[in-house]
Motif scaffolding. Structure first.
Motif, PDB file in Angstrom:
ATOM      1  N   GLU A   1       0.673  -1.200  -0.071  1.00  0.00           N
ATOM      2  CA  GLU A   1      -0.013  -0.039  -0.071  1.00  0.00           C
ATOM      3  C   GLU A   1       0.896   1.178   0.057  1.00  0.00           C
ATOM      4  N   THR A   2       2.175   1.435   0.630  1.00  0.00           N
ATOM      5  CA  THR A   2       2.833   2.430   0.847  1.00  0.00           C
ATOM      6  C   THR A   2       3.484   2.631  -0.764  1.00  0.00           C
TER       7      THR A   2
ATOM      8  N   ALA B   1       1.199   4.211  -3.266  1.00  0.00           N
ATOM      9  CA  ALA B   1       0.827   5.777  -2.694  1.00  0.00           C
ATOM     10  C   ALA B   1       1.998   6.503  -3.385  1.00  0.00           C
TER      11      ALA B   1
END
Length: 233
Positions: free
Chosen positions: A125-126, A129
């Motif tokens: 998820e990091t 982003a």
């Protein structure tokens, strides 16, 4: 190798790898690769340069991802984001061709989409982003960690992919005998393992390989200028 990791090495993984030739399309168009013998030479050179670099980046990304707690919040803390940014900068520095950088990030985004669905977690998820998306070997290393693999396995998958993609493209572009192409790949198996180990050892020592391949950089730029092309890169 665990079955989960075999999925990441499988050409049928829906991450768009089939759309990239790794420089083979231009090599074929210019006559640099025209038969099994010249394909073998091309693949050996690619493995020793691009293969080594991508294996090192994948191993480093896997090592970094493994340090993140599985129960960490999906919104990565600034320190983690900064660490990924540094690794991304290392990948940029080792990819001088703008066309190659674009292709690497396109493949990274595509792989990340698959990995986030298959092995969801805070690290992926990091990366999702991050602006522009991660380079492919960085996404690969993080995906290997998410699947439970070690940096050595990330390096092995990256080294393997650095030659199997172009080899598959050679069959489509030049009509080479698939059995002959697989014989060439089988002959490279020991070298693939050696390159993966060299890359993983460098990462364990706190370093990253930085081998260069100017011909592949030129091929990437020429490919972007071609009016007709079968592959994205």
């Amino acid at each position: 190798m665990d079955a989960a990791l075999l999925l990441l090495a499988d050409s049928r993984l829906p991450a768009g790898g089939h759309a990239h030739s790794g420089g083979l399309e231009t090599a074929a168009a210019t006559g640099v690769v025209r038969d099994l013998a010249t394909l073998a030479t091309f693949l050996r050179g690619r493995l020793a340069t691009t293969g080594l670099v991508t294996a090192g980046l994948a191993a480093a990304a896997c090592e970094s991802a493994a340090r993140v707690r599985p129960d960490a919040d999906a919104g990565a803390p600034p320190g983690d984001l900064a660490g990924w940014a540094r690794l991304d900068a290392e990948a940029d520095a080792r990819t001088p061709s703008p066309a190659q950088r674009r292709a690497s990030r396109a493949q990274g985004r595509a792989l990340l989409r698959v990995a986030r669905v298959t092995w969801p977690g805070p690290v992926l998820e990091t990366l999702a982003a991050a602006s522009g998306g991660p380079h492919h070997p960085v996404a690969l290393g993080a995906a290997v960690a998410a699947a439970g693999g070690a940096p050595e396995r990330a390096a092995q998958i990256a080294a393997y992919g650095s030659v199997t993609g172009p080899a598959s493209a050679a069959v489509r572009l030049l009509g080479l005998d698939p059995l002959g192409v697989h014989r060439v790949l089988a002959g490279l198996a020991g070298r693939i393992d050696a390159v993966a180990e060299e890359a993983a050892e460098a990462v364990r020592a706190g370093d990253l390989p930085a081998a260069s391949a100017p011909a592949l950089d030129v091929f990437a730029e020429l490919h972007q200028q071609a009016e007709l092309r079968l592959f994205e890169s």
